[in-house]
Design a protein around this motif. Structure first.
Motif, PDB file in Angstrom:
ATOM      1  N   LEU A  86      20.262  -8.953  12.125  1.00 31.75           N
ATOM      2  CA  LEU A  86      18.993  -9.434  11.585  1.00 31.75           C
ATOM      3  C   LEU A  86      17.891  -8.375  11.685  1.00 31.75           C
ATOM      4  CD1 LEU A  86      19.067 -13.080  12.960  1.00 31.75           C
ATOM      5  CD2 LEU A  86      19.668 -12.271  10.681  1.00 31.75           C
ATOM      6  N   ASP A  87      16.839  -8.600  10.922  1.00 22.54           N
ATOM      7  CA  ASP A  87      15.765  -7.606  10.805  1.00 22.54           C
ATOM      8  C   ASP A  87      15.000  -7.400  12.106  1.00 22.54           C
ATOM      9  OD1 ASP A  87      16.369  -7.160   8.178  1.00 22.54           O
ATOM     10  OD2 ASP A  87      14.928  -8.636   7.415  1.00 22.54           O
ATOM     11  N   PHE A  88      14.762  -8.446  12.884  1.00 23.60           N
ATOM     12  CA  PHE A  88      13.940  -8.267  14.077  1.00 23.60           C
ATOM     13  C   PHE A  88      14.629  -7.400  15.131  1.00 23.60           C
ATOM     14  CE2 PHE A  88      16.301 -12.078  15.140  1.00 23.60           C
ATOM     15  CZ  PHE A  88      16.585 -11.925  16.485  1.00 23.60           C
ATOM     16  N   VAL A  89      15.962  -7.339  15.117  1.00 19.68           N
ATOM     17  CA  VAL A  89      16.681  -6.462  16.041  1.00 19.68           C
ATOM     18  C   VAL A  89      16.473  -5.004  15.625  1.00 19.68           C
ATOM     19  CG1 VAL A  89      18.952  -5.857  16.947  1.00 19.68           C
ATOM     20  CG2 VAL A  89      18.365  -8.256  16.573  1.00 19.68           C
ATOM     21  N   ARG A  90      16.515  -4.757  14.327  1.00 18.89           N
ATOM     22  CA  ARG A  90      16.249  -3.411  13.830  1.00 18.89           C
ATOM     23  C   ARG A  90      14.815  -2.990  14.161  1.00 18.89           C
ATOM     24  NH1 ARG A  90      16.973  -3.071   7.753  1.00 18.89           N
ATOM     25  NH2 ARG A  90      17.644  -5.083   8.411  1.00 18.89           N
ATOM     26  N   THR A  91      13.883  -3.933  14.067  1.00 18.88           N
ATOM     27  CA  THR A  91      12.487  -3.643  14.412  1.00 18.88           C
ATOM     28  C   THR A  91      12.342  -3.341  15.898  1.00 18.88           C
ATOM     29  OG1 THR A  91      11.771  -5.135  12.650  1.00 18.88           O
ATOM     30  CG2 THR A  91      10.139  -4.551  14.309  1.00 18.88           C
ATOM     31  N   ALA A  92      13.047  -4.087  16.747  1.00 21.01           N
ATOM     32  CA  ALA A  92      13.000  -3.839  18.196  1.00 21.01           C
ATOM     33  C   ALA A  92      13.571  -2.463  18.526  1.00 21.01           C
ATOM     34  CB  ALA A  92      13.764  -4.929  18.943  1.00 21.01           C
ATOM     35  N   ARG A  93      14.623  -2.063  17.825  1.00 18.14           N
ATOM     36  CA  ARG A  93      15.177  -0.719  18.034  1.00 18.14           C
ATOM     37  C   ARG A  93      14.188   0.347  17.577  1.00 18.14           C
ATOM     38  NH1 ARG A  93      20.809  -2.504  16.073  1.00 18.14           N
ATOM     39  NH2 ARG A  93      21.874  -2.881  18.042  1.00 18.14           N
ATOM     40  N   ALA A  94      13.499   0.078  16.472  1.00 13.67           N
ATOM     41  CA  ALA A  94      12.526   1.037  15.957  1.00 13.67           C
ATOM     42  C   ALA A  94      11.339   1.201  16.903  1.00 13.67           C
ATOM     43  CB  ALA A  94      12.035   0.605  14.580  1.00 13.67           C
ATOM     44  N   LYS A  95      11.027   0.140  17.647  1.00 12.15           N
ATOM     45  CA  LYS A  95       9.943   0.216  18.632  1.00 12.15           C
ATOM     46  C   LYS A  95      10.343   1.023  19.857  1.00 12.15           C
ATOM     47  CE  LYS A  95       7.598  -4.148  17.710  1.00 12.15           C
ATOM     48  NZ  LYS A  95       7.242  -5.455  18.303  1.00 12.15           N
ATOM     49  N   GLY A  96      11.643   1.281  20.012  1.00 12.54           N
ATOM     50  CA  GLY A  96      12.109   2.087  21.131  1.00 12.54           C
ATOM     51  C   GLY A  96      12.546   1.282  22.339  1.00 12.54           C
ATOM     52  N   LEU A  97      12.802  -0.003  22.158  1.00 13.29           N
ATOM     53  CA  LEU A  97      13.276  -0.821  23.279  1.00 13.29           C
ATOM     54  C   LEU A  97      14.702  -0.428  23.648  1.00 13.29           C
ATOM     55  CD1 LEU A  97      11.972  -4.353  22.238  1.00 13.29           C
ATOM     56  CD2 LEU A  97      10.971  -2.788  23.891  1.00 13.29           C
ATOM     57  N   SER A  98      15.041  -0.569  24.905  1.00 11.71           N
ATOM     58  CA  SER A  98      16.398  -0.232  25.350  1.00 11.71           C
ATOM     59  C   SER A  98      17.394  -1.259  24.807  1.00 11.71           C
ATOM     60  CB  SER A  98      16.456  -0.204  26.876  1.00 11.71           C
ATOM     61  OG  SER A  98      16.293  -1.504  27.393  1.00 11.71           O
ATOM     62  N   GLU A  99      18.646  -0.835  24.701  1.00 11.05           N
ATOM     63  CA  GLU A  99      19.692  -1.731  24.186  1.00 11.05           C
ATOM     64  C   GLU A  99      19.893  -2.950  25.088  1.00 11.05           C
ATOM     65  OE1 GLU A  99      21.604  -1.991  21.392  1.00 11.05           O
ATOM     66  OE2 GLU A  99      20.273  -0.457  20.601  1.00 11.05           O
ATOM     67  N   LEU A 100      19.758  -2.753  26.397  1.00  7.82           N
ATOM     68  CA  LEU A 100      19.898  -3.879  27.320  1.00  7.82           C
ATOM     69  C   LEU A 100      18.797  -4.909  27.093  1.00  7.82           C
ATOM     70  CD1 LEU A 100      21.412  -5.090  29.742  1.00  7.82           C
ATOM     71  CD2 LEU A 100      19.803  -3.877  31.211  1.00  7.82           C
ATOM     72  N   ARG A 101      17.581  -4.451  26.929  1.00  5.54           N
ATOM     73  CA  ARG A 101      16.469  -5.374  26.693  1.00  5.54           C
ATOM     74  C   ARG A 101      16.635  -6.085  25.343  1.00  5.54           C
ATOM     75  NH1 ARG A 101      11.145  -6.314  28.553  1.00  5.54           N
ATOM     76  NH2 ARG A 101       9.757  -6.961  26.874  1.00  5.54           N
ATOM     77  N   ILE A 102      17.069  -5.356  24.336  1.00  5.05           N
ATOM     78  CA  ILE A 102      17.300  -5.961  23.023  1.00  5.05           C
ATOM     79  C   ILE A 102      18.398  -7.014  23.130  1.00  5.05           C
ATOM     80  CG2 ILE A 102      18.155  -5.519  20.694  1.00  5.05           C
ATOM     81  CD1 ILE A 102      16.755  -2.796  20.847  1.00  5.05           C
ATOM     82  N   SER A 103      19.473  -6.675  23.836  1.00  2.00           N
ATOM     83  CA  SER A 103      20.596  -7.604  23.952  1.00  2.00           C
ATOM     84  C   SER A 103      20.210  -8.875  24.702  1.00  2.00           C
ATOM     85  CB  SER A 103      21.770  -6.938  24.657  1.00  2.00           C
ATOM     86  OG  SER A 103      22.271  -5.897  23.893  1.00  2.00           O
ATOM     87  N   LEU A 104      19.518  -8.712  25.821  1.00  5.05           N
ATOM     88  CA  LEU A 104      19.206  -9.874  26.649  1.00  5.05           C
ATOM     89  C   LEU A 104      18.010 -10.663  26.129  1.00  5.05           C
ATOM     90  CD1 LEU A 104      19.741  -8.436  30.235  1.00  5.05           C
ATOM     91  CD2 LEU A 104      21.278  -9.860  28.888  1.00  5.05           C
ATOM     92  N   ARG A 105      16.953  -9.987  25.768  1.00  5.58           N
ATOM     93  CA  ARG A 105      15.704 -10.671  25.437  1.00  5.58           C
ATOM     94  C   ARG A 105      15.697 -11.191  24.006  1.00  5.58           C
ATOM     95  NH1 ARG A 105      11.217 -12.832  27.477  1.00  5.58           N
ATOM     96  NH2 ARG A 105       9.305 -12.172  26.493  1.00  5.58           N
ATOM     97  N   HIS A 106      16.258 -10.440  23.082  1.00  3.30           N
ATOM     98  CA  HIS A 106      16.154 -10.805  21.673  1.00  3.30           C
ATOM     99  C   HIS A 106      17.443 -11.421  21.126  1.00  3.30           C
ATOM    100  CE1 HIS A 106      12.220  -8.914  21.319  1.00  3.30           C
ATOM    101  NE2 HIS A 106      12.703  -7.876  21.990  1.00  3.30           N
TER     102      HIS A 106
END
Length: 192
Positions: A86-106
């Motif tokens: 989904l788009d918000f995961v790509r946006t979170a990666r673009a913001k520079g969030l770590s993969e662990l934070r993206i996986s757990l939080r989003h």
């Protein structure tokens, strides 16, 4: 994890229970094979009695958990793979969030919605499906009580078991709705 979940889903529950009895009760002698407590064991009101009952509960609970955990692993994995696209995961990666934070939080938070739904729906099948486990491990439970009530034609007892089971399902669905509001704040505010 995929191999574990496939094996767990494909293994019949009664066979897994018998296999656990053979390994942990007969061969290793670590856990008791049947019953709710040992004959002549400590009283249930003492701490030793509680620990004894917990030892007797390990194999039946592990057998049921083996099957249901494999279902939840498969559902969680497929939901997470869907959310990763989904788009918000790509946006979170673009913001520079770590993969662990993206996986757990989003991702995991959004992927848990189907898992919570399935958990609420499977409570009834868990109560009904435990008859086999209760028979294998000689555990006096709600499923076995209903099974015996059918053969003894005890309608009042059977209605009581159905009423209790229905109340459990209603309470579980209420808990699922509360968890929905926690996992997805859009639901709590009435926005879709």
């Amino acid at each position: 994890m995929s191999a574990f979940s496939t094996i767990g889903f494909a293994t019949p529950v009664f066979w897994a229970g018998l296999l656990l009895i053979v390994v942990f009760s007969v061969n290793l002698r670590w856990l008791p094979s049947a019953g709710m407590s040992s004959i002549g064991g400590p009283p249930a009101t003492s701490l030793e009695g509680l620990l004894e009952r917990l030892r007797h509960l390990v194999l039946p609970a592990s057998t049921l958990a083996f099957f249901y955990l494999s279902i939840y692993v498969r559902i969680t994995r497929s939901a997470m793979l869907e959310v990763y696209g989904l788009d918000f995961v790509r946006t979170a990666r673009a913001k520079g969030l770590s993969e662990l934070r993206i996986s757990l939080r989003h991702v995991l938070r959004n992927a848990l919605l189907p898992v919570v739904t399935l958990t609420g729906l499977q409570l009834a099948s868990l109560l009904g499906g435990s008859i086999v486990i209760e028979t294998i491990f000689s555990w006096p439970g709600l499923g076995r009580l209903a099974f015996d009530a059918v053969f003894q034609r005890d309608v009042n007892l059977l209605l009581g078991v159905f009423l209790f089971s229905s109340l459990l399902v209603v309470l579980m669905n209420l808990l699922v709705d509360i968890l929905y509001a926690f996992l997805d704040p859009r639901i709590a505010g009435g926005r879709t």
